[in-house]
Design an enzyme around this catalytic site. Sequence first.
Site, PDB file in Angstrom:
ATOM      1  N   ASN A  10       0.819  -1.072   0.194  1.00 57.18           N
ATOM      2  CA  ASN A  10       0.166   0.047   0.095  1.00 57.18           C
ATOM      3  C   ASN A  10       0.806   1.239  -0.102  1.00 57.18           C
ATOM      4  OD1 ASN A  10      -2.578  -1.154   0.155  1.00 57.18           O
ATOM      5  ND2 ASN A  10      -2.213  -1.898   2.082  1.00 57.18           N
ATOM      6  N   ARG A  17      -4.170   8.989   1.061  1.00 50.74           N
ATOM      7  CA  ARG A  17      -5.271   8.985   2.155  1.00 50.74           C
ATOM      8  C   ARG A  17      -4.535   9.114   3.532  1.00 50.74           C
ATOM      9  NH1 ARG A  17      -5.033   3.883   5.121  1.00 50.74           N
ATOM     10  NH2 ARG A  17      -4.128   2.176   3.669  1.00 50.74           N
ATOM     11  N   TYR A  22       0.746   9.836   7.522  1.00 52.31           N
ATOM     12  CA  TYR A  22       1.521   9.514   6.395  1.00 52.31           C
ATOM     13  C   TYR A  22       1.881  10.907   5.708  1.00 52.31           C
ATOM     14  CZ  TYR A  22       0.076   4.844   7.437  1.00 52.31           C
ATOM     15  OH  TYR A  22      -0.321   3.697   8.018  1.00 52.31           O
ATOM     16  N   ASN A  73      10.737  -0.429   4.721  1.00 53.07           N
ATOM     17  CA  ASN A  73       9.372  -0.049   5.445  1.00 53.07           C
ATOM     18  C   ASN A  73       8.906  -1.413   4.964  1.00 53.07           C
ATOM     19  OD1 ASN A  73       7.173   0.421   6.384  1.00 53.07           O
ATOM     20  ND2 ASN A  73       7.146   2.821   5.966  1.00 53.07           N
ATOM     21  N   ALA A  76       2.410  -3.280   6.727  1.00 54.43           N
ATOM     22  CA  ALA A  76       1.783  -4.045   7.383  1.00 54.43           C
ATOM     23  C   ALA A  76       2.282  -5.447   7.588  1.00 54.43           C
ATOM     24  CB  ALA A  76       0.301  -4.477   6.730  1.00 54.43           C
ATOM     25  N   HIS A  79       4.048  -6.463  11.057  1.00 57.82           N
ATOM     26  CA  HIS A  79       3.524  -7.226  12.118  1.00 57.82           C
ATOM     27  C   HIS A  79       3.073  -8.512  12.020  1.00 57.82           C
ATOM     28  CE1 HIS A  79       3.317  -2.738  12.713  1.00 57.82           C
ATOM     29  NE2 HIS A  79       2.489  -2.522  11.789  1.00 57.82           N
ATOM     30  N   ASP A  86      13.068 -14.214   8.038  1.00 57.28           N
ATOM     31  CA  ASP A  86      13.739 -15.224   7.637  1.00 57.28           C
ATOM     32  C   ASP A  86      14.809 -15.014   6.529  1.00 57.28           C
ATOM     33  OD1 ASP A  86      12.940 -16.683   9.912  1.00 57.28           O
ATOM     34  OD2 ASP A  86      11.541 -18.002   8.628  1.00 57.28           O
ATOM     35  N   GLU A  97      14.959  -0.448   9.714  1.00 54.02           N
ATOM     36  CA  GLU A  97      13.494  -0.776   9.566  1.00 54.02           C
ATOM     37  C   GLU A  97      12.999   0.873   9.777  1.00 54.02           C
ATOM     38  OE1 GLU A  97      11.719  -3.613  12.030  1.00 54.02           O
ATOM     39  OE2 GLU A  97       9.721  -2.229  12.262  1.00 54.02           O
ATOM     40  N   HIS A  99       9.327   3.508   9.765  1.00 52.93           N
ATOM     41  CA  HIS A  99       8.161   3.773   9.797  1.00 52.93           C
ATOM     42  C   HIS A  99       7.822   5.087   9.868  1.00 52.93           C
ATOM     43  CE1 HIS A  99       7.217  -0.506  10.262  1.00 52.93           C
ATOM     44  NE2 HIS A  99       8.119  -0.499  11.208  1.00 52.93           N
ATOM     45  N   ILE A 100       7.003   5.716   8.804  1.00 54.47           N
ATOM     46  CA  ILE A 100       6.585   7.038   8.560  1.00 54.47           C
ATOM     47  C   ILE A 100       5.645   7.472   9.888  1.00 54.47           C
ATOM     48  CG2 ILE A 100       5.067   8.433   6.936  1.00 54.47           C
ATOM     49  CD1 ILE A 100       6.013   6.475   4.754  1.00 54.47           C
ATOM     50  N   SER A 101       4.844   6.741   9.933  1.00 49.58           N
ATOM     51  CA  SER A 101       3.892   7.284  10.989  1.00 49.58           C
ATOM     52  C   SER A 101       4.487   6.909  12.691  1.00 49.58           C
ATOM     53  CB  SER A 101       2.616   6.438  10.978  1.00 49.58           C
ATOM     54  OG  SER A 101       2.630   5.076  11.194  1.00 49.58           O
ATOM     55  N   ARG A 110      -0.035  -2.582  15.994  1.00 48.19           N
ATOM     56  CA  ARG A 110       1.191  -1.985  15.057  1.00 48.19           C
ATOM     57  C   ARG A 110       2.216  -1.808  16.195  1.00 48.19           C
ATOM     58  NH1 ARG A 110      -1.229  -0.377  10.362  1.00 48.19           N
ATOM     59  NH2 ARG A 110      -3.356   0.230  10.793  1.00 48.19           N
TER      60      ARG A 110
HETATM   61  O1  CA2 Z   1       4.003   4.106   9.384  1.00 44.88           O
HETATM   62  C1  CA2 Z   1       4.602   3.231   8.544  1.00 44.88           C
HETATM   63  O2  CA2 Z   1       5.402   3.762   7.868  1.00 44.88           O
HETATM   64  C2  CA2 Z   1       3.904   1.783   8.322  1.00 44.88           C
HETATM   65  O3  CA2 Z   1       4.727   0.777   8.119  1.00 44.88           O
HETATM   66  C3  CA2 Z   1       2.752   2.009   7.195  1.00 44.88           C
HETATM   67  C4  CA2 Z   1       1.766   0.563   6.899  1.00 44.88           C
HETATM   68  C5  CA2 Z   1       1.262   0.391   8.337  1.00 44.88           C
HETATM   69  O4  CA2 Z   1       0.437  -0.859   8.066  1.00 44.88           O
HETATM   70  C6  CA2 Z   1       2.184   0.114   9.268  1.00 44.88           C
HETATM   71  O5  CA2 Z   1       1.607  -0.343  10.671  1.00 44.88           O
HETATM   72  C7  CA2 Z   1       2.963   1.438   9.921  1.00 44.88           C
HETATM   73  C8  CA2 Z   1       0.572   1.185   5.984  1.00 44.88           C
HETATM   74  C9  CA2 Z   1       0.942   1.665   4.762  1.00 44.88           C
HETATM   75  C10 CA2 Z   1      -0.170   2.220   4.046  1.00 44.88           C
HETATM   76  O6  CA2 Z   1       0.299   3.374   3.147  1.00 44.88           O
HETATM   77  C11 CA2 Z   1      -0.517   4.180   2.815  1.00 44.88           C
HETATM   78  C12 CA2 Z   1      -0.364   5.656   3.339  1.00 44.88           C
HETATM   79  C13 CA2 Z   1      -1.074   6.728   2.871  1.00 44.88           C
HETATM   80  C14 CA2 Z   1      -1.989   6.533   1.692  1.00 44.88           C
HETATM   81  C15 CA2 Z   1      -2.121   4.958   1.511  1.00 44.88           C
HETATM   82  C16 CA2 Z   1      -1.517   3.869   1.757  1.00 44.88           C
END
Ligand code: CA2
Length: 143
Positions: A10, A17, A22, A73, A76, A79, A86, A97, A99-101, A110
């Site tokens: 994603n 979104r 993000y 990164n 999902a 987790h 592996d 590693e 993570h943006i958020s 998470r």
């Molecule tokens: O914070 C992060 O970088 C995450 O790895 C982003 C993943 C999430 O499942 C992790 O828990 C934390 C989700 C990526 C979704 O990416 C989008 C962001 C904005 C709009 C659409 C997709």
Amino acid sequence: MKILVINGPNLNLLGLREPQYYGSETYADLCEKIHAHAQKTGVEVAFFQSNHEGAIVDEIQAAYRVYDAIVINPAAYTHTSIAILDAFKSVKIPAVEVHISDLSKRESFRQFSYLRDYCLAVIIGHGTDGYCEAMDLLRERLG
Ligand code: CA2
């Protein structure tokens, strides 16, 4: 130094979104930012994004003896994926590693990462700058 940047499921939709988590940069903006930082710091960088766990495993395996380090990164798969852990354990490529958020402020599911103990560092919640920080850290440690 050659660094591979892997983004999981994603993240190709970045900017479309949830800007509260993000930001508003797109995946293309992210790659452009990383590429510019790599050029400034004398690093060779390549990008891979996939929505498929097996494709990410294949890419990590193919990185053996090609890249010096990986910034990942796993999105999902962070987790859920023992397969990605592996793959890293097999190729033994140093990794950071990202993570943006700020995961510490999000859902309980998470909070766990299968990969974090393998990685030299985990950078969380610094937005897309986290990828550049990860490259700097790898350059300092391995450069
Ligand atoms: O914070 C992060 O970088 C995450 O790895 C982003 C993943 C999430 O499942 C992790 O828990 C934390 C989700 C990526 C979704 O990416 C989008 C962001 C904005 C709009 C659409 C997709």
